[in-house]
Write an enzyme that holds these catalytic residues in place. Structure first.
Site, PDB file in Angstrom:
ATOM      1  N   HIS A  79       0.871  -1.179   0.000  1.00  0.00           N
ATOM      2  CA  HIS A  79       0.000   0.000   0.000  1.00  0.00           C
ATOM      3  C   HIS A  79       0.909   1.231   0.000  1.00  0.00           C
ATOM      4  CE1 HIS A  79      -3.863  -2.036   1.741  1.00  0.00           C
ATOM      5  NE2 HIS A  79      -3.382  -2.648   0.679  1.00  0.00           N
ATOM      6  N   GLU A  81       1.223   3.816   1.875  1.00  0.00           N
ATOM      7  CA  GLU A  81       1.851   4.173   3.164  1.00  0.00           C
ATOM      8  C   GLU A  81       3.004   3.225   3.485  1.00  0.00           C
ATOM      9  OE1 GLU A  81      -1.374   3.527   2.484  1.00  0.00           O
ATOM     10  OE2 GLU A  81      -2.702   4.394   3.997  1.00  0.00           O
ATOM     11  N   CYS A 114      -5.909   1.795   5.940  1.00  0.00           N
ATOM     12  CA  CYS A 114      -6.688   0.562   6.079  1.00  0.00           C
ATOM     13  C   CYS A 114      -6.221  -0.130   7.364  1.00  0.00           C
ATOM     14  CB  CYS A 114      -6.445  -0.339   4.878  1.00  0.00           C
ATOM     15  SG  CYS A 114      -4.803  -1.076   4.871  1.00  0.00           S
ATOM     16  N   CYS A 117      -2.347  -0.854   7.325  1.00  0.00           N
ATOM     17  CA  CYS A 117      -1.512   0.339   7.515  1.00  0.00           C
ATOM     18  C   CYS A 117      -1.728   0.940   8.897  1.00  0.00           C
ATOM     19  CB  CYS A 117      -1.799   1.351   6.414  1.00  0.00           C
ATOM     20  SG  CYS A 117      -1.358   0.740   4.765  1.00  0.00           S
TER      21      CYS A 117
HETATM   22 ZN   LIG Z   1      -3.296   0.241   3.671  1.00  0.00          ZN
END
Ligand SMILES: [Zn+2]
Length: 194
Positions: A79, A81, A114, A117
């Site tokens: 992702h 991040e 999410c 993360c």
């Molecule tokens: Zn994420």
């Protein structure tokens, strides 16, 4: 035989973009603007999902960019991040970006974290998180943010990570909508259920 190394490769357009981009981003708007621009470029170049992130030092110097690379790298960890954190940590040569509380780095993300993360960010050592689009915007585009408490940000604050949400939300959410409208791949924990 299992791979003995894992490589994170950033697309060449990112290098080219950063070569002509600013190196310092003085305001929150400048910093979020970069995270959103990265999300836009990522879908334009079809190198991943509609998410961008960036880590800055307190004066606004860009430390690490992040874009979603799940599809192109065949790795669900990447992702935006997580990519920004991995690049910052490996380029600085330390797993604790705060260097024992001596350094304050800020993570800007085009969308709120999410569940994965959310779990990873406190381990990274960043001391501030700023988000653009919210969970509902991600869900409206078809993404599942995973199981996380409604007051996830309160847990961050408890750990000394300041959280600011809905910064340039409209601009950030527009990229999510554009991605969904153009038939971009939506990958979710739920979609792996047979
Ligand atoms: Zn994420």
């Amino acid at each position: 035989m299992a791979n003995r190394s894992v490589q994170l490769t950033l697309p060449s357009w990112l290098d080219e973009f950063l070569r002509s981009a600013a190196t310092t981003y003085p305001t929150d708007t400048d910093r979020m603007g970069l995270a959103i621009e990265l999300s836009r470029l990522n879908i334009e170049h079809r190198t991943g999902g509609p998410f961008g992130a960036a880590i800055f030092d307190e004066s606004g110097v860009l430390v690490a960019p992040g874009i979603n690379l799940v599809e192109t790298s065949n790795c669900s960890l990447w992702h935006a991040e997580m990519v920004a954190i991995a690049i910052a940590q490996t380029s600085m040569g330390r797993f604790d970006l705060s260097d024992g509380g001596r350094v304050r780095l800020e993570l800007f993300a085009s969308c709120e974290p999410c569940a994965m993360c959310m779990g990873a960010i406190p381990w990274s050592g960043v001391t501030r998180l700023v988000c653009g689009a919210g969970q509902q915007d991600a869900m409206d585009a078809g993404f599942d943010e995973g199981a996380k408490p409604a007051n996830w940000w309160a847990e961050f604050e408890k750990r000394g990570i300041a959280v600011q949400q809905r910064v340039m939300l409209e601009e950030a959410a527009a990229i999510l909508r554009k991605y969904a409208a153009t038939g971009g791949t939506i990958y979710n924990p739920k979609s792996s259920r047979l």
